[in-house]
Motif scaffolding. Structure first.
Motif: not given
Ligand SMILES: [Zn+2]
Length: 141
Positions: A50-53, A74-82, A124-126
């Protein structure tokens, strides 16, 4: 990073996170190189990703690019942004570029002075690699 998931191939506990595949955590065994996934409990994705995204999002990387880089829809990322109410500050002087490198490639990259001058940079580590984000100046302030 402490880990309690052993490698199914050789039982080693020396495993590293190596991306998300179909919303499952993927690991890579450092002893035998075997890749395996572990089903997540429920739908939650490790806060590590979540933090990396969100880091990538705030640097201006598109949802589709984040999906490609991290393997998170990308749907998960959009949800986290919200969910976390992330707003990108307006930024017109720098443009972000990023690259994914293994340890050897990273060493070769940073040893060249021209790769670092006049550019902000974070590493950053990935998973078992490293991500380098840089800001190239596009306009003088
Ligand atoms: Zn193994």
């Amino acid at each position: 990073m402490a880990n309690t998931t052993p490698c199914p191939q050789c039982s080693s506990y020396d495993v590293a996170k190596n991306g998300i595949i179909n919303e499952k955590q993927r690991f890579k065994c450092k002893s035998c190189g075997y890749n395996f996934t572990v089903a997540k409990m429920g739908k939650s994705i490790d806060s590590y990703y979540v933090i990396k995204a969100l880091q990538l999002y705030i640097e201006g990387v598109s949802y589709r690019e984040i999906e490609r880089l991290l393997g998170i829809s990308h749907v998960s990322v959009m949800n986290w942004v919200k969910k976390y109410r992330i707003k990108i500050p307006k930024q017109e002087f720098y443009t972000p570029t990023y690259r994914i490198l293994n340890h050897k490639e990273l060493s070769e990259f940073v040893i060249v002075p021209g790769n670092l001058s006049n550019k902000g940079m974070i590493i950053t580590e990935l998973g078992d690699k490293f991500m380098v984000i840089q800001w190239t100046r596009i306009k003088s302030i």
